[in-house]
Design a protein around this motif. Structure first.
Motif, PDB file in Angstrom:
ATOM      1  N   ASP A  90      -5.270 -30.648 -49.546  1.00 17.00           N
ATOM      2  CA  ASP A  90      -4.351 -31.430 -50.223  1.00 17.00           C
ATOM      3  C   ASP A  90      -3.668 -32.461 -49.208  1.00 17.00           C
ATOM      4  OD1 ASP A  90      -4.287 -29.710 -52.359  1.00 17.00           O
ATOM      5  OD2 ASP A  90      -2.346 -29.927 -52.574  1.00 17.00           O
ATOM      6  N   ARG A  91      -4.135 -32.453 -47.814  1.00 15.23           N
ATOM      7  CA  ARG A  91      -3.344 -33.320 -46.990  1.00 15.23           C
ATOM      8  C   ARG A  91      -3.518 -34.952 -47.354  1.00 15.23           C
ATOM      9  NH1 ARG A  91      -5.287 -30.337 -41.164  1.00 15.23           N
ATOM     10  NH2 ARG A  91      -3.864 -28.323 -41.575  1.00 15.23           N
ATOM     11  N   HIS A  92      -4.505 -35.269 -48.053  1.00 14.38           N
ATOM     12  CA  HIS A  92      -4.373 -36.730 -48.496  1.00 14.38           C
ATOM     13  C   HIS A  92      -3.148 -37.050 -49.501  1.00 14.38           C
ATOM     14  CE1 HIS A  92      -6.875 -34.970 -51.323  1.00 14.38           C
ATOM     15  NE2 HIS A  92      -6.727 -35.887 -52.254  1.00 14.38           N
ATOM     16  N   TRP A  93      -3.051 -35.910 -50.180  1.00 17.35           N
ATOM     17  CA  TRP A  93      -1.970 -35.989 -51.189  1.00 17.35           C
ATOM     18  C   TRP A  93      -0.506 -36.095 -50.533  1.00 17.35           C
ATOM     19  CZ3 TRP A  93      -3.385 -38.147 -55.401  1.00 17.35           C
ATOM     20  CH2 TRP A  93      -4.694 -37.808 -56.009  1.00 17.35           C
ATOM     21  N   LEU A  94      -0.575 -35.256 -49.299  1.00 15.11           N
ATOM     22  CA  LEU A  94       0.825 -34.932 -48.608  1.00 15.11           C
ATOM     23  C   LEU A  94       1.028 -36.439 -47.830  1.00 15.11           C
ATOM     24  CD1 LEU A  94       2.775 -33.266 -47.073  1.00 15.11           C
ATOM     25  CD2 LEU A  94       1.185 -32.936 -45.317  1.00 15.11           C
ATOM     26  N   ARG A  95       0.078 -37.069 -47.240  1.00 18.96           N
ATOM     27  CA  ARG A  95       0.114 -38.492 -46.871  1.00 18.96           C
ATOM     28  C   ARG A  95       0.746 -39.425 -47.636  1.00 18.96           C
ATOM     29  NH1 ARG A  95      -4.407 -36.882 -43.646  1.00 18.96           N
ATOM     30  NH2 ARG A  95      -5.971 -37.614 -45.373  1.00 18.96           N
ATOM     31  N   LEU A  96       0.173 -39.238 -48.965  1.00 25.40           N
ATOM     32  CA  LEU A  96       0.723 -40.316 -49.952  1.00 25.40           C
ATOM     33  C   LEU A  96       2.188 -39.961 -50.160  1.00 25.40           C
ATOM     34  CD1 LEU A  96      -2.252 -40.313 -52.463  1.00 25.40           C
ATOM     35  CD2 LEU A  96      -1.280 -42.201 -50.915  1.00 25.40           C
ATOM     36  N   SER A  97       2.685 -38.650 -50.369  1.00 22.61           N
ATOM     37  CA  SER A  97       3.936 -38.327 -50.604  1.00 22.61           C
ATOM     38  C   SER A  97       5.036 -38.847 -49.490  1.00 22.61           C
ATOM     39  CB  SER A  97       4.001 -36.659 -50.730  1.00 22.61           C
ATOM     40  OG  SER A  97       5.477 -36.450 -51.161  1.00 22.61           O
TER      41      SER A  97
END
Length: 476
Positions: A90-97
């Protein structure tokens, strides 16, 4: 008077964040938890000053200052849940957030798109929503849903002790996000923002989880500590077993003539081998201790300790040291088509091979038959280490989660869910990649690609193992 509650809550949060950081140390989960506490402190402390403001210009400046942590708070909480559950995917979604929060934060001080002004209520000034504010609301809903789903997924696979901690965290998160009711005030509802009550309740529940269930403890570190303590009794058992191995043959030899028929030949043979069996179990237990300690120590993954090692030497040593039982060794076939050098740790790679062998042999045991093939070869710009078993295979719904920490389908103590997660950490530290493919009832293949040494570690082009390696077929 209206400023008193947010002032007290802000003080509690920053104090508790500092306490956790000091008592638990600067772990990843602890640092992110401190970030949640610090963000909440900044938000509530600014609101305490905002409610005291009498000048509209000052109120607007405080509103913009206080709203900055609010923009980041949902993402920070999402980050905390990712670290708590080990959901690295989920870290790529975290970066987008975080990027979205940064974008809104850059617009906040210079435009009225996020906040269009302040409005005066009976308790003081409060910020008014701008036309981009609904985007922040949508982001909050999405990351809250995702965080709750990560917790729910982890709860399904957690062992009993971890499940208690995660349930506390799940309830605490739901209560904390009850503070979102304060957004109604941004849209003109004149009431004292009740969200602070939810924050206080969430703080109390988190404190309960910390004290009673050790919420932020690292389960692997605790397991490693226990494993380390097991070395002393295991050493004592081994010492006594070797004494038994020296004495038993003489006792049995003296027993046979004097007690004809009291014990059968098979019983005497088993008694003569019992010391060897105990010693084998001690070796197996020490092997598990070593893997737990290696899994828990981040320091062993430091690249400055790495060197060049021969893959064939590591494979030979792993096969020689692995505690095979019964006919297991005969089921494993090793083929070194190309001996290559890799940049990393030979000891860590041996632990990776131990984990892969353990999983493969367990799959054969469950199925009742099959073989394990371990192959080393060079293909294109990558070196490969491939372990294939023709065991029970992995179900499609389980396959995407096999590298997640603590994910296990063994509900009766058959595993910790850390084996493949540890393998992924090691291979990534070596600059390589690890992948798993499987067909239920047919095979499972773990493919490790390592960069060739004429290239910089970690920059080898990605290739899927299926492009260069045929699908395994079950041995007859």
């Amino acid at each position: 008077m209206y400023s008193l509650i947010p002032a007290m809550v802000s003080a509690l949060f920053i104090g508790y964040g500092l306490y956790v950081l000091r008592s638990r140390g600067p772990t990843r989960v602890g640092l992110v938890y401190f970030a949640v506490c610090a963000t909440t402190f900044f938000w509530q402390a600014t609101w305490a000053m905002l409610f005291l403001a009498r000048d509209e210009g000052l109120a607007m400046a405080l509103a913009r200052l206080g709203y900055l942590p609010i923009l980041f708070l949902p993402t920070t909480l999402y980050h905390f849940i990712i670290e708590l559950t080990g959901a690295r995917d989920d870290r790529h979604w975290l970066r987008l957030s975080y990027l979205l929060a940064c974008g809104l934060g850059m617009l906040l001080p210079t435009t009225d798109w996020v906040l269009s002004g302040v409005q005066h209520f009976f308790f003081g000034y409060y910020p008014k929503a701008g036309w981009l504010h609904p985007l922040h609301l949508l982001q909050t809903v999405v990351v809250v849903w995702r965080a709750l789903w990560l917790l729910h997924r982890r709860l399904d696979q957690a062992v009993s002790t971890e499940r208690s901690r995660l349930r506390y965290c799940q309830v605490s998160l739901l209560i904390y996000f009850g503070a979102a009711i304060d957004y109604l005030c941004n849209y003109g509802l004149e009431c004292y923002p009740p969200g602070v009550l939810f924050i206080v309740a969430s703080l109390g529940l988190t404190a309960q989880a910390m004290v009673r269930h050790n919420l932020l403890a690292d389960p692997m570190a605790a397991a490693a500590s226990i494993a380390h303590e097991m070395r002393t009794p295991l050493a004592s058992i081994r010492s006594q077993t070797r004494l038994l191995a020296r004495s038993l043959p003489e006792l049995i030899a003296g027993y046979r003539p004097a007690h004809q028929g009291a014990l059968g030949a098979l019983q005497l043979q088993h008694l003569g081998e019992i010391a060897k069996c105990i010693d084998a179990e001690v070796s197996r237990s020490n092997f598990i201790v070593d893997m737990l300690l290696a899994s828990a120590r981040d320091g062993v993954l430091r690249s400055e300790t790495f060197a060049l090692h021969s893959i064939s030497v590591c494979v030979d040593q792993a096969m020689a040291c692995y505690p095979f039982s019964g006919t297991e060794r005969a089921k494993v076939r090793v083929t070194v088509r190309d001996d290559y050098a890799f940049h990393g740790s030979d000891v860590l790679l041996m632990f990776v091979l131990y984990n892969l062998l353990k999983n493969a042999l367990l799959a054969l045991k469950v199925k009742g038959r099959g073989t394990v093939d371990m192959e080393c070869f060079t293909q294109g710009q990558q070196n490969w280490l491939v372990v294939t078993d023709t065991g029970q295979g992995i179900e499609p719904d389980v396959l995407p989660h096999v590298f997640e920490p603590f994910y296990t389908t063994h509900r009766n103590g058959g595993g910790t869910g850390m084996g493949l997660a540890f393998c992924q950490r090691v291979v990534t530290a070596f600059g390589g990649e690890i992948a798993c493919e499987s067909e239920p009832g047919s095979y499972t293949r773990i493919a490790i690609s390592l960069p060739r040494q004429q290239q910089s570690p970690g920059h080898a082009p990605r290739q899927h193992v299926a492009e260069h390696y045929p699908v395994a077929h079950e041995a007859e």
